[in-house]
Design a protein around this motif. Structure first.
Motif: not given
Length: 398
Positions: A73-91
């Motif tokens: 999150a210090d380097k990459v867009s937080r929105r992108k990271i969180i989108t991946v995190n939540m999608s994987v959490a659903v699965a």
């Protein structure tokens, strides 16, 4: 055009409360299983230790996510990271809801924990982008949302587990994560990154911070030990209530989760007093509360009133430690808040995992009395760390 936050420029109240709510609902993924362990054990034909490993592995995954994901999150867009995190959490929630294989549940729990680190990207936001006079207060608001998620997870899963079964709870969790993803995409502002370099360089910088700032190491260690003490209570609560004299199910564990209101309320008020009273005074109060909690848990183990009091004391004590030491960590290096938070929170959940594992092993050998001894041991280690830290500070001041 989406608004971009600026360091020390302030956070809109709507954004702040959205982070608190989404953070709480995401961290809840770690705690749905606690009231359900006995039901999961019976359904899967597992031993108590094997069932307890579900909680341990989920927390271990969270600790791994803190180390591997949050620094991004210090380097990459937080929105992108969180989108991946939540999608994987659903699965992962769907896998747990549908499978009958214990190994697959362990694996999905590990990945679920790793992708539930979203709130740990929000707390540094509250510290870094808030106006200076509001930093501790806003951190407390986000932490209150996180703690409310912990509380709500136990209560909700206790009721759902009792009336619809543990699989229904994880199916509901998948729906909650999908809804959070949609809400996040609509409300979270853009935020500038503070690190320009490769992922390898980013990870090496965490080691550099860890070695350069001994105070961060102490803050992180204290957070981990206090959280380990708190998690020891919950890791075996379902087993304790299933036996004499309670003979209670997951609903009773969920109801005891309401005691977490004390911790959530404490977190919302502690933040604004940290600059006034200092970190060390809050640590002293936290230590006293956790010692008292385990004495009460041992002496009144056969009483709901005793368990309620123990849970409140250990929880409020843990919040005194967490918010004070975490705010100290983030204040030391403002330009590296996510990496500082990674150090603190990885210790916190490693300590929680260790407390869960030690309590689970202790339960197998000595029941609730042995669990209380584990909690006391963690609190005693906290006292030793505090004494050594104060002596080191006194030597530096001479």
């Amino acid at each position: 055009m989406m608004r971009e936050l600026t360091p020390n420029g302030g956070i809109p109240r709507g954004t702040l409360f959205a982070m608190a709510v989404i953070g709480g609902l995401t961290v809840a993924n770690l705690y749905y299983n606690q009231p359900l362990l006995e039901a999961m054990r019976q359904s899967l034909g597992a031993t108590e230790l094997q069932a307890n490993l579900i909680t341990f592995i989920t927390q271990l995954g969270y600790a791994a996510g803190l180390v591997l994901v949050v620094p991004l999150a210090d380097k990459v867009s937080r929105r992108k990271i969180i989108t991946v995190n939540m999608s994987v959490a659903v699965a992962c929630c769907l896998v747990i809801a549908l499978t009958c294989n214990l190994w697959l549940i362990w694996s999905a729990s590990l990945v679920l924990g790793c992708n539930s680190v979203v709130p740990q990207m929000f707390i540094p936001v509250a510290s870094h982008f808030s106006k200076p006079e509001n930093k501790s207060r806003n951190m407390g608001i986000v932490l209150t949302g996180l703690l409310s998620g912990v509380l709500g997870a136990r209560v909700l899963s206790g009721y759902v587990g009792e009336w619809a079964g543990w699989r229904a709870m994880f199916a509901i969790a998948a729906v909650i994560m999908a809804a959070c993803l949609i809400c996040m995409l609509r409300t979270l502002p853009a935020m500038p990154s503070s690190f320009d370099g490769s992922y390898g360089k980013l990870m090496r910088s965490i080691g550099s911070i860890y070695h350069r700032y001994p105070t961060i190491r102490v803050y992180a260690l204290r957070g981990g030990l206090s959280f380990g003490s708190m998690m020891a209570v919950w890791s075996c609560m379902a087993f304790h209530l299933a036996g004499e004299p309670f003979h209670a199910g997951s609903e009773a564990v969920g109801m005891l989760g309401l005691c977490g209101l004390a911790g959530a309320t404490a977190a919302s008020g502690i933040g604004k007093y940290i600059p006034r009273f200092g970190i060390e005074r809050f640590c002293l109060v936290g230590n006293i509360l956790q010692f008292a909690a385990w004495i009460v848990a041992y002496l009144f183990s056969d009483s709901y009133a005793g368990l309620v009091m123990a849970i409140i004391l250990v929880d409020v004590g843990a919040q005194c430690y967490q918010l004070s030491n975490q705010s100290g960590c983030l204040a030391l290096i403002p330009e590296a808040t996510n990496r500082s938070n990674t150090i603190f929170m990885s210790h916190l959940f490693a300590g929680g995992s260790l407390g869960t594992l030690c309590a689970g092993v202790a339960w197998n050998y000595g029941g609730w009395t042995a669990v209380c001894l584990v909690g006391l041991a963690f609190t005693l280690m906290l006292s030793v760390v505090n004494v050594l830290f104060h002596k080191a500070q006194a030597r530096r001041e001479q």
